[in-house]
Design a protein around this motif. Sequence first.
Motif, PDB file in Angstrom:
ATOM      1  N   ILE A  40       0.836  -1.197   0.000  1.00  0.00           N
ATOM      2  CA  ILE A  40       0.000   0.000   0.000  1.00  0.00           C
ATOM      3  C   ILE A  40       0.874   1.251   0.000  1.00  0.00           C
ATOM      4  O   ILE A  40       1.765   1.412   0.844  1.00  0.00           O
ATOM      5  CB  ILE A  40      -0.941   0.026   1.218  1.00  0.00           C
ATOM      6  CG1 ILE A  40      -1.870  -1.199   1.201  1.00  0.00           C
ATOM      7  CG2 ILE A  40      -1.758   1.307   1.244  1.00  0.00           C
ATOM      8  CD1 ILE A  40      -2.777  -1.269  -0.005  1.00  0.00           C
ATOM      9  N   GLY A  41       0.650   2.122  -0.985  1.00  0.00           N
ATOM     10  CA  GLY A  41       1.374   3.383  -1.070  1.00  0.00           C
ATOM     11  C   GLY A  41       2.721   3.317  -1.737  1.00  0.00           C
ATOM     12  O   GLY A  41       3.367   4.354  -1.950  1.00  0.00           O
ATOM     13  N   SER A  42       3.193   2.121  -2.107  1.00  0.00           N
ATOM     14  CA  SER A  42       4.527   1.984  -2.689  1.00  0.00           C
ATOM     15  C   SER A  42       4.438   1.814  -4.204  1.00  0.00           C
ATOM     16  O   SER A  42       3.590   1.081  -4.714  1.00  0.00           O
ATOM     17  CB  SER A  42       5.251   0.768  -2.100  1.00  0.00           C
ATOM     18  OG  SER A  42       6.483   0.552  -2.768  1.00  0.00           O
ATOM     19  N   MET A  59      -3.813   1.045  -2.977  1.00  0.00           N
ATOM     20  CA  MET A  59      -4.289   2.012  -1.994  1.00  0.00           C
ATOM     21  C   MET A  59      -5.489   1.450  -1.245  1.00  0.00           C
ATOM     22  O   MET A  59      -6.084   0.445  -1.644  1.00  0.00           O
ATOM     23  CB  MET A  59      -4.674   3.326  -2.682  1.00  0.00           C
ATOM     24  CG  MET A  59      -5.824   3.179  -3.661  1.00  0.00           C
ATOM     25  SD  MET A  59      -6.239   4.740  -4.463  1.00  0.00           S
ATOM     26  CE  MET A  59      -7.619   4.216  -5.485  1.00  0.00           C
TER      27      MET A  59
END
Length: 454
Positions: A40-42, A59
């Motif tokens: 998540i977020g990478s 996300m």
Amino acid sequence: MNSRIFVPIRTVTEGLGYDVDWKSPNATISNGSTLVVLTIGSKTAVVNDREVALDAPAMISSNLTYVPLRFVGEQFGLDVYWDAETRSVHMYSKLVDTPPPADPDGGGNSAPGDGTDGSGQPGTNPGTGGGATIPSTDEKALLKSITYDGLGSIYLPYEGDFDGVKTQVLHNTERIVVDLPYMNFDPYFTPGFLPSTNGTKLGEMLIDSHPTLQKVRYSYYSDKPSTIRVVLDLSAPTNFKVTNEDHVVRIDVLEQTGPAVDPPPVTPPDNTPDNGVFKVVLDAGHGGKDPGASSVNGHKEKEYNLAITLKVKALLDQEPKIKPYLTRSDDTFVELADRANYANKLPADVFVSFHANMATSGTASGSETYYWRSDSLALAKVMHKHLVAGTGLKDRGVRTGNYHVIRETTMPAVLLEAGYLSNSTDSAVLYNSAKQDKIAKEIVAGIKEYLKIG
């Protein structure tokens, strides 16, 4: 978001049948041979222990995990196509770029009907006896799609340039053959292809709204040169016109010029079960945590699917030669793979999946019937005729659809899209109890007609 398509991670598990393991902040997706880890977020993912950059990270939104669809699909070898007009995404298994063992007209290794390629010389299409053929590298253009406008025109938009359209008219049976030399299919070509075990690119579109045009078939026909062949099956000799302007080949099917030919009959199943009772699986789409599409009048698709399924079952219970089975009988969630496995283990004689459609525009309307394998086409034709009679909605035709439950089942199988929940008229029909009764009666009549039960 930001020109990227995200889907809930459950779409990957339910739609593609992949395994997903969620351990915050990582989502691990596997199909047995490829393993993808998204964080998540990478903007860095791990694919089979190899770091891979991605444009948009996974996300969380409204307590749901969303993943970038194109990245996930491509890592597992799928083609992803975005249809801007309908704002829908299509995913296809990639096919090996090898020429088919036979042309789309079923005429062996040469052009259909006369044993030549149309010029008096032997056909160049490879035979079936050898091994894999090296994909052609001489294509100058890519065919993006094939569409029919419902009136008599077939559109073939393409990218690049190629060396002219070649046509021929063949008789017994009547058909128009259109060859596009130095052309291949775009990786995101729609409407896609029929299933194949050897990478053959073959597809078809059934036509119900033209006096003589019955079917449009297409295939990768030859690699010397790379050629796409389009065949128009006709019920009678018919004039036609082919134009090539602004990177679109247009085939206009015009007036009939000769007497009609009787169409081939629909072939019902040949074998009756040993005990004389057919097993019919009725599949109410979605359910439980998966509501399906939302209608304009506040209902969920799963409600219609279950209601019509139960009404069809009640009618089939009165048929001594048919035993109905349900993949779900209440508002519960059943995995797609479990639905198909259930039918396969019976084993069932017929599989019918009930659904309703959705579009971003409220104007889309009508009933559609989908099949995938060729042995399901006869069932699809019969069931669609009765589906349209039951709903009274616009006839949107019989189509091929690579849906899990009709792809993975081993018996004749269809998926019925009764109407569009995004359309107020269609939605009012589907959620009307009296209309449901009529639809159910027609569905039963279709099953009985296909099974040759009086």
